[in-house]
Motif scaffolding. Structure first.
Motif, short mmCIF file in Angstrom:
data_model
loop_
_atom_site.label_atom_id
_atom_site.label_comp_id
_atom_site.label_asym_id
_atom_site.label_seq_id
_atom_site.Cartn_x
_atom_site.Cartn_y
_atom_site.Cartn_z
N ASP A 149 0.84 -1.19 0.00
CA ASP A 149 0.00 0.00 0.00
C ASP A 149 0.88 1.24 0.00
O ASP A 149 1.31 1.69 1.06
N THR A 175 -5.11 6.75 -5.11
CA THR A 175 -5.79 5.46 -5.08
C THR A 175 -4.74 4.37 -5.26
O THR A 175 -3.72 4.57 -5.89
N ASP A 189 -4.44 -0.23 -5.36
CA ASP A 189 -5.15 -1.50 -5.38
C ASP A 189 -4.44 -2.52 -4.51
O ASP A 189 -3.21 -2.55 -4.43
N ALA A 192 -9.38 -4.70 -4.32
CA ALA A 192 -9.95 -3.64 -3.49
C ALA A 192 -9.16 -2.37 -3.76
O ALA A 192 -7.94 -2.37 -3.70
N THR A 193 -9.86 -1.31 -4.11
CA THR A 193 -9.21 -0.01 -4.33
C THR A 193 -9.33 0.78 -3.03
O THR A 193 -10.43 1.00 -2.52
N LEU A 194 -8.18 1.19 -2.50
CA LEU A 194 -8.11 1.95 -1.25
C LEU A 194 -7.90 3.42 -1.55
O LEU A 194 -7.12 3.77 -2.43
N LEU A 214 -9.78 4.91 5.77
CA LEU A 214 -9.77 4.46 4.38
C LEU A 214 -11.18 4.31 3.84
O LEU A 214 -12.09 3.86 4.54
N ARG A 215 -11.34 4.67 2.59
CA ARG A 215 -12.54 4.33 1.84
C ARG A 215 -12.13 3.19 0.93
O ARG A 215 -11.07 3.22 0.32
N THR A 216 -12.95 2.16 0.85
CA THR A 216 -12.60 0.96 0.10
C THR A 216 -13.71 0.62 -0.88
O THR A 216 -14.88 0.57 -0.51
N GLU A 217 -13.33 0.39 -2.13
CA GLU A 217 -14.25 -0.13 -3.14
C GLU A 217 -13.77 -1.53 -3.49
O GLU A 217 -12.63 -1.70 -3.92
N ILE A 218 -14.63 -2.52 -3.33
CA ILE A 218 -14.26 -3.92 -3.52
C ILE A 218 -14.94 -4.47 -4.76
O ILE A 218 -16.15 -4.35 -4.92
#
Length: 109
Positions: free
Chosen positions: A59, A65, A67, A84-86, A99-103
């Motif tokens: 990370d 952003t 991954d 997962a995009t952090l 953190l905002r996470t898009e999985i």
């Protein structure tokens, strides 16, 4: 090494209903810039989801952003694979970050 066990919520409101816990660890792995290596799980125990999603990877914290790999899961997320995009929502030095996470999970069978 830092060990984490934090609440997962669906938005930035600290009074939101928790949907699970983020549990794991991270290691700062460079001296000259902030980068870390994460190994953690999102553990869900809500009425909508039960089980866990497991993550691991590097990370580079200063990137907007980044991954990280989804390497497995249990329960509703059995054998999960994906990315997962952090995104760092907020931080205060080395002491606090959010953190905002898009999985994005992929079917593997």
């Amino acid at each position: 090494m830092v060990v984490l066990d934090e609440t997962i919520i669906l938005d930035n409101n600290l009074h939101s209903t928790p949907v699970g816990r983020a549990q794991g660890f991270y290691l700062y792995d460079k001296k000259d810039i902030f980068t870390a290596w994460f190994g953690f799980s999102f553990v869900f125990n809500s009425s909508k989801h039960k089980g866990s999603i497991n993550f691991a990877g590097a990370d580079p914290l200063m990137n907007k952003t980044r991954d990280i790999s989804v390497i497995g899961g249990t329960g509703n997320f059995f054998m999960a694979r994906g990315i997962a995009t952090l995104m760092t929502d907020a931080f205060e030095g080395e002491v606090y970050f959010r953190l905002r996470t898009e999985i994005n999970l992929y079917e593997c069978w």
